[in-house]
Scaffold this active site. Structure first.
Site, short mmCIF file in Angstrom:
data_model
loop_
_atom_site.label_atom_id
_atom_site.label_comp_id
_atom_site.label_asym_id
_atom_site.label_seq_id
_atom_site.Cartn_x
_atom_site.Cartn_y
_atom_site.Cartn_z
N ASP A 39 0.74 -1.17 -0.21
CA ASP A 39 0.00 -0.07 0.10
C ASP A 39 0.75 1.21 0.14
O ASP A 39 1.85 1.38 0.73
CB ASP A 39 -0.86 0.00 1.17
CG ASP A 39 -2.14 0.87 1.22
OD1 ASP A 39 -3.16 0.73 0.69
OD2 ASP A 39 -1.75 2.26 0.98
N VAL A 106 -11.04 2.90 -3.87
CA VAL A 106 -10.58 2.33 -5.36
C VAL A 106 -11.75 1.33 -5.76
O VAL A 106 -11.77 0.09 -5.11
CB VAL A 106 -9.05 1.64 -5.21
CG1 VAL A 106 -8.74 1.43 -6.66
CG2 VAL A 106 -8.26 2.86 -4.64
N HIS A 110 -9.95 -5.20 -3.48
CA HIS A 110 -8.61 -5.24 -2.93
C HIS A 110 -8.92 -5.83 -1.48
O HIS A 110 -9.73 -5.33 -0.80
CB HIS A 110 -7.62 -4.02 -2.78
CG HIS A 110 -8.37 -2.77 -2.69
ND1 HIS A 110 -9.34 -2.23 -3.21
CD2 HIS A 110 -8.52 -2.01 -1.65
CE1 HIS A 110 -9.92 -1.19 -2.88
NE2 HIS A 110 -9.36 -1.00 -1.50
N HIS A 112 -6.99 -5.82 1.96
CA HIS A 112 -5.72 -5.46 2.60
C HIS A 112 -5.38 -6.45 3.68
O HIS A 112 -6.04 -6.98 4.41
CB HIS A 112 -6.19 -4.16 3.74
CG HIS A 112 -6.83 -2.90 3.00
ND1 HIS A 112 -6.10 -1.87 2.71
CD2 HIS A 112 -7.82 -2.81 2.41
CE1 HIS A 112 -6.91 -0.91 2.22
NE2 HIS A 112 -8.15 -1.49 1.96
P1 AMP Z 1 -9.86 1.41 0.24
O1 AMP Z 1 -10.23 2.57 1.10
O2 AMP Z 1 -10.20 0.17 0.92
O3 AMP Z 1 -10.39 1.35 -1.08
O4 AMP Z 1 -8.29 1.44 0.13
C1 AMP Z 1 -7.61 1.95 -0.90
C2 AMP Z 1 -6.00 1.83 -0.67
O5 AMP Z 1 -5.27 1.92 -1.77
C3 AMP Z 1 -5.48 3.07 0.53
O6 AMP Z 1 -5.18 2.04 1.52
C4 AMP Z 1 -4.66 3.39 -0.43
O7 AMP Z 1 -3.39 3.89 0.36
C5 AMP Z 1 -4.11 2.64 -1.37
N1 AMP Z 1 -3.66 3.29 -2.78
C6 AMP Z 1 -4.00 4.11 -3.37
N2 AMP Z 1 -3.39 4.22 -4.56
C7 AMP Z 1 -2.29 3.32 -4.55
C8 AMP Z 1 -1.34 2.87 -5.36
N3 AMP Z 1 -1.03 3.84 -6.58
N4 AMP Z 1 -0.50 2.09 -5.00
C9 AMP Z 1 -0.65 1.47 -3.75
N5 AMP Z 1 -1.87 1.78 -2.95
C10 AMP Z 1 -2.47 2.54 -3.27
#
Ligand code: AMP
Length: 125
Positions: A39, A106, A110, A112
């Site tokens: 992340d 996003v 995904h 975590h």
């Molecule tokens: P969520 O709130 O569950 O949708 O989590 C989205 C996650 O994606 C967050 O923890 C961000 O820090 C992570 N994130 C966003 N853009 C990127 C990226 N380019 N590379 C790695 N992690 C990312």
């Protein structure tokens, strides 16, 4: 801004672009079903994201439309990544945010993986 997880898959989302190699990531693991990378804004000493290769908006979408092979391959990949990161003995946490109330940012599924320290209560109270 959290997403509406009932919307159709958006091919321009940031994780789709990472999958296509258009954006970089710090890759941890990859197989035919999943890509795992660190992340960009870690919330724990270990914070890895695991995403399926297919176009699924969320856990809801994946569990409804994913094939048995994709689902099994993805679940096994998550377990493999956690084991390889040495997280089983100390313990770890999995989280998949879905939609608005889940705080999903996003629109590509995904999971975590958090670890590397005591993670405290499951949710802020
Ligand atoms: P969520 O709130 O569950 O949708 O989590 C989205 C996650 O994606 C967050 O923890 C961000 O820090 C992570 N994130 C966003 N853009 C990127 C990226 N380019 N590379 C790695 N992690 C990312």
């Amino acid at each position: 801004m959290p997403i509406d997880a009932t919307k159709p898959y958006d091919e321009s989302n940031i994780f789709a672009r990472i999958l296509r190699g258009e954006l970089p990531c710090t890759k941890v693991y990859e197989n035919e079903f999943a890509l795992a990378f660190n992340d960009i804004k870690p919330a724990a000493p270990v914070h890895i994201l695991v995403i399926p290769k297919g176009p699924y908006v969320s856990w809801d979408d994946f569990s409804a439309r994913g094939s048995a092979e994709e689902i099994a391959g993805f679940v096994k990949a998550v377990g493999h990544v956690a084991r390889e990161a040495g997280l089983v003995e100390p313990g770890y946490r999995l989280l998949a945010n879905v939609g608005m109330n889940g705080g999903q940012e996003v629109p590509h599924l995904h999971v975590h993986i958090f670890g590397g320290a005591g993670l405290g209560p499951m949710l802020a109270r």
